[in-house]
Motif scaffolding. Structure first.
Motif, mmCIF file in Angstrom:
data_model
loop_
_atom_site.group_PDB
_atom_site.id
_atom_site.type_symbol
_atom_site.label_atom_id
_atom_site.label_comp_id
_atom_site.label_asym_id
_atom_site.label_seq_id
_atom_site.Cartn_x
_atom_site.Cartn_y
_atom_site.Cartn_z
ATOM 1 N N GLU A 11 0.847 -1.210 0.000
ATOM 2 C CA GLU A 11 0.000 0.000 0.000
ATOM 3 C C GLU A 11 0.877 1.252 0.000
ATOM 4 N N MET A 14 2.488 1.675 -3.380
ATOM 5 C CA MET A 14 1.483 2.139 -4.344
ATOM 6 C C MET A 14 1.207 3.628 -4.139
ATOM 7 N N ASP A 15 1.067 4.041 -2.884
ATOM 8 C CA ASP A 15 0.844 5.461 -2.584
ATOM 9 C C ASP A 15 2.015 6.311 -3.063
ATOM 10 N N GLN A 17 4.125 5.624 -5.487
ATOM 11 C CA GLN A 17 4.115 5.657 -6.947
ATOM 12 C C GLN A 17 3.050 6.624 -7.460
ATOM 13 N N GLU A 18 1.879 6.603 -6.853
ATOM 14 C CA GLU A 18 0.801 7.510 -7.271
ATOM 15 C C GLU A 18 1.187 8.961 -7.003
ATOM 16 N N LYS A 19 1.844 9.225 -5.864
ATOM 17 C CA LYS A 19 2.287 10.584 -5.559
ATOM 18 C C LYS A 19 3.349 11.035 -6.560
ATOM 19 N N TRP A 21 3.724 10.053 -9.606
ATOM 20 C CA TRP A 21 3.054 10.301 -10.882
ATOM 21 C C TRP A 21 2.340 11.650 -10.855
ATOM 22 N N ALA A 22 1.615 11.926 -9.762
ATOM 23 C CA ALA A 22 0.896 13.191 -9.635
ATOM 24 C C ALA A 22 1.869 14.371 -9.589
ATOM 25 N N ASP A 23 2.985 14.202 -8.876
ATOM 26 C CA ASP A 23 3.973 15.274 -8.771
ATOM 27 C C ASP A 23 4.595 15.607 -10.121
#
Length: 91
Positions: A11, A14-15, A17-19, A21-23
Protein backbone atom coordinates in the motif's frame (compact mmCIF):
# COMPACT_ATOMS: atom_id res chain seq x y z
CA UNK A 1 -14.17 -12.12 -7.02
CA UNK A 2 -10.54 -11.85 -8.05
CA UNK A 3 -9.83 -9.15 -5.45
CA UNK A 4 -6.89 -9.36 -3.11
CA UNK A 5 -5.62 -7.33 -0.20
CA UNK A 6 -2.31 -5.51 -0.42
CA UNK A 7 0.11 -5.63 2.45
CA UNK A 8 0.90 -2.41 4.29
CA UNK A 9 4.26 -2.21 2.50
CA UNK A 10 2.56 -2.70 -0.88
CA UNK A 11 0.00 0.00 0.00
CA UNK A 12 2.81 2.41 0.93
CA UNK A 13 4.66 1.62 -2.30
CA UNK A 14 1.48 2.14 -4.34
CA UNK A 15 0.84 5.46 -2.58
CA UNK A 16 4.43 6.56 -3.27
CA UNK A 17 4.12 5.66 -6.95
CA UNK A 18 0.80 7.51 -7.27
CA UNK A 19 2.29 10.58 -5.56
CA UNK A 20 5.34 10.51 -7.83
CA UNK A 21 3.05 10.30 -10.88
CA UNK A 22 0.90 13.19 -9.64
CA UNK A 23 3.97 15.27 -8.77
CA UNK A 24 5.22 14.88 -12.35
CA UNK A 25 1.95 16.07 -13.93
CA UNK A 26 3.18 19.65 -14.44
CA UNK A 27 6.43 18.40 -15.97
CA UNK A 28 4.53 16.22 -18.45
CA UNK A 29 2.17 19.08 -19.31
CA UNK A 30 5.08 21.48 -19.79
CA UNK A 31 6.82 18.97 -22.06
CA UNK A 32 3.67 18.56 -24.15
CA UNK A 33 3.28 22.34 -24.49
CA UNK A 34 6.94 22.72 -25.48
CA UNK A 35 6.46 20.07 -28.14
CA UNK A 36 3.43 21.90 -29.55
CA UNK A 37 5.21 25.24 -29.36
CA UNK A 38 8.31 23.87 -31.08
CA UNK A 39 6.19 22.46 -33.91
CA UNK A 40 4.47 25.84 -34.36
CA UNK A 41 7.88 27.48 -34.56
CA UNK A 42 9.06 24.92 -37.12
CA UNK A 43 5.88 25.41 -39.16
CA UNK A 44 6.51 29.17 -39.28
CA UNK A 45 10.26 29.15 -39.96
CA UNK A 46 9.64 29.96 -43.60
CA UNK A 47 8.14 33.33 -42.64
CA UNK A 48 11.53 34.63 -41.51
CA UNK A 49 13.57 33.71 -44.57
CA UNK A 50 15.35 36.77 -46.01
CA UNK A 51 14.18 35.95 -49.53
CA UNK A 52 10.66 34.94 -48.45
CA UNK A 53 7.50 36.11 -50.20
CA UNK A 54 6.14 38.18 -47.29
CA UNK A 55 5.96 41.95 -47.07
CA UNK A 56 8.01 43.46 -44.24
CA UNK A 57 4.91 44.28 -42.17
CA UNK A 58 3.61 40.70 -42.41
CA UNK A 59 7.06 39.31 -41.70
CA UNK A 60 7.21 41.47 -38.56
CA UNK A 61 3.83 40.18 -37.35
CA UNK A 62 5.12 36.62 -37.77
CA UNK A 63 8.31 37.52 -35.88
CA UNK A 64 6.19 38.87 -33.01
CA UNK A 65 4.10 35.68 -33.00
CA UNK A 66 7.24 33.56 -32.86
CA UNK A 67 8.61 35.63 -29.96
CA UNK A 68 5.34 35.14 -28.10
CA UNK A 69 5.63 31.38 -28.67
CA UNK A 70 9.16 31.37 -27.29
CA UNK A 71 8.00 33.34 -24.24
CA UNK A 72 5.17 30.94 -23.35
CA UNK A 73 7.13 29.32 -20.48
CA UNK A 74 7.20 32.73 -18.77
CA UNK A 75 3.39 33.01 -18.89
CA UNK A 76 1.88 33.26 -15.40
CA UNK A 77 -0.32 30.22 -16.14
CA UNK A 78 2.57 27.98 -17.30
CA UNK A 79 2.21 25.05 -17.70
CA UNK A 80 -1.57 25.16 -17.17
CA UNK A 81 -2.15 27.26 -20.27
CA UNK A 82 -5.61 28.13 -21.49
CA UNK A 83 -6.43 28.63 -25.16
CA UNK A 84 -6.29 32.41 -24.65
CA UNK A 85 -2.69 32.15 -23.38
CA UNK A 86 -1.46 30.90 -26.76
CA UNK A 87 -0.57 33.63 -29.28
CA UNK A 88 -2.77 34.05 -32.32
CA UNK A 89 -1.18 33.05 -35.60
CA UNK A 90 -1.02 35.94 -38.07
CA UNK A 91 -3.24 35.67 -41.11
Amino acid sequence: EGKFKLSEAEELEMDAQEKAWADGANDRLAAAHRETRNQLLIDSDWTQMPDGPLADEVKTSWATYRTELRNLPTNENWPSLEDADWPTKPS
